[in-house]
Structure formats: structure tokens, C-alpha cells
Design an enzyme around this catalytic site. Sequence first.
Site, PDB file in Angstrom:
ATOM      1  N   ALA A   1      -6.059   6.663   4.933  1.00  0.00           N
ATOM      2  CA  ALA A   1      -4.596   6.753   4.793  1.00  0.00           C
ATOM      3  C   ALA A   1      -4.135   6.379   3.391  1.00  0.00           C
ATOM      4  CB  ALA A   1      -3.917   5.843   5.816  1.00  0.00           C
ATOM      5  N   GLU A   2      -4.807   5.412   2.785  1.00  0.00           N
ATOM      6  CA  GLU A   2      -4.377   4.918   1.481  1.00  0.00           C
ATOM      7  C   GLU A   2      -4.693   5.880   0.340  1.00  0.00           C
ATOM      8  OE1 GLU A   2      -2.594   2.423   0.738  1.00  0.00           O
ATOM      9  OE2 GLU A   2      -2.573   1.255   2.580  1.00  0.00           O
ATOM     10  N   SER A   3      -5.927   6.387   0.303  1.00  0.00           N
ATOM     11  CA  SER A   3      -6.347   7.154  -0.874  1.00  0.00           C
ATOM     12  C   SER A   3      -7.192   8.374  -0.552  1.00  0.00           C
ATOM     13  CB  SER A   3      -7.163   6.253  -1.801  1.00  0.00           C
ATOM     14  OG  SER A   3      -8.416   5.957  -1.191  1.00  0.00           O
TER      15      SER A   3
ATOM     16  N   TYR B   1       3.017   4.646   8.720  1.00  0.00           N
ATOM     17  CA  TYR B   1       1.715   4.165   8.264  1.00  0.00           C
ATOM     18  C   TYR B   1       0.921   3.559   9.425  1.00  0.00           C
ATOM     19  CZ  TYR B   1      -1.693   1.364   5.635  1.00  0.00           C
ATOM     20  OH  TYR B   1      -2.836   0.807   5.146  1.00  0.00           O
TER      21      TYR B   1
ATOM     22  N   ALA C   1       0.824  -1.207   0.000  1.00  0.00           N
ATOM     23  CA  ALA C   1       0.000   0.000   0.000  1.00  0.00           C
ATOM     24  C   ALA C   1       0.851   1.247   0.000  1.00  0.00           C
ATOM     25  CB  ALA C   1      -0.889  -0.002   1.236  1.00  0.00           C
TER      26      ALA C   1
END
Length: 252
Positions: free
Chosen positions: A61-63, A148, A5
Site C-alpha cells: 500500500a505504501e510504495s 488506507y 505514510a
Amino acid sequence: MQVKAIQATDAAGNQTAASAVGQSGDFSSYLQTTASLEEIFTQAAQKYNVPKNLIKAIAKAESDFNPNATSGAGAQGIMQLMPATARELGVTDSYDPYQNIMGGTKYISQMLAKYDGNVSLALAAYNAGSNNVAKYGGIPPFKETQNYVVKVTGYMNEGIEVPNASYSINADGSVAAASVQEVEDSYYQSILEQLFSYEEYLKFIDMYMKLQEAEQKEIKQEQQENEEKKDGSYYAFQELRYSPTVMNLLGQ
């Protein structure tokens, strides 16, 4: 199986989608009813017995909930699934928010099971891969992965508001994902609603219109002045052309 990720991607996007899927197989075969993005997270959490706030925190957090996000490494969609991992999870379209969230939730549920419910290790595996977690006997010493884990855990504890958006319905009653443009429009509208009140929006529109009017007036005035200059030069030339002095000089 591994998901590499990437950290939150700019821009944005929101979506909604469909009904619950079967326990295995191709997610795309089960799109029957509409649901909000929040409801998709609820369905995924219930289906895979994963805390909803954890799934939402990963998506944030990812996108930042952008269904069209693509990382430099090739991770796709809201939960940033790598193509190979998506295929293994039964996801045929990683840019479909419903499939993507269901696939990402399935994966994190596998990681939680693998690490006996240890959220930090599951997140580390989601970000850096379970092989790296095994190699280092815990969270890998990668700054990105360590940050992360902290970031997602923070989001999970704080609580996250999911953007509002929806799927469109086809003439035959089937569910179709909203276009990327519609998703982005919805995302930016959600952001604007958080930043400005309706009264402030009206003031902005009024100010914008006045600026436009002033700009148009200035352009007209400039055009008029240019025309006047052009006309003045023409008449001055005609007067010079037919003056007795000029005629005498030309005659000589």
C-alpha cells in the site's frame, strides 16, 4: 513518534538484503549475508513478532515495494518512513530495503503493542499518527486514513506476492544494495513476466524487428527519391543552359 505514510506510489522496485540485526541500534551495522525480499519480510516478522502478511500489505500500500519511493511529504522507501521517525528507529538509510523494512516493522509492532493487538488502530496510527488516533478515540475521520486501513487489511487477507530482486556482493564479501536502475529493471521484468509468456515475448520481438526494418526501408526509399529529384533538376538545368534557343537569347 509518528509516521505519516502516503498511499501507494507508482513505479517500482524490489530488493533483497541481509542478516538479522541486533535488538537495538543502527541497522546498517549488521549487513552480513544476502536474502531475498521475501526473506527480509520473514526476518522482520520473526524479529518483531508481527504477521508477515501485515508487513507485506503495508509495503504494498505504501510504495508497491519500490525502495526508491519518496512521497510529497518526505516519507521514504518501501515502508515510507518519515526521516525523523527513521532516525528514532535506528534506520540510517531509508532507501536501503533491509533497513527500511526492519524499521517499519519495528514501528508497526510498537503500534500493535500500544493498541493491544488491534490491527485497524495500529494501521490508523501508522498512517495518521497515534496522536490523531488518541484525539478521535479511534480511526480518525480522514478519508485517506480510513481508505488506507481498508486497503491494507484487504491486501493482508488476500495474500501478496513479493517481487523478486537481490543485493549485489562487493569484492570484500560485504553486501551492497543494488542500484536504483537495477531495482527498477528487476521490477519491470517481474511485471512483464506476469503479463506476457515467453512465446508472446518472442512474437513481440519479431514484430518489432519487422517494423524497424519497414521503417528503415521507407527512410531509404525517401532518401533515394530526394536524390533522384535533385539529380533530375540538375540535368534539366544543364540542358536548358546549353540549348541553342537559350544561347541565342543570351547573345541578344
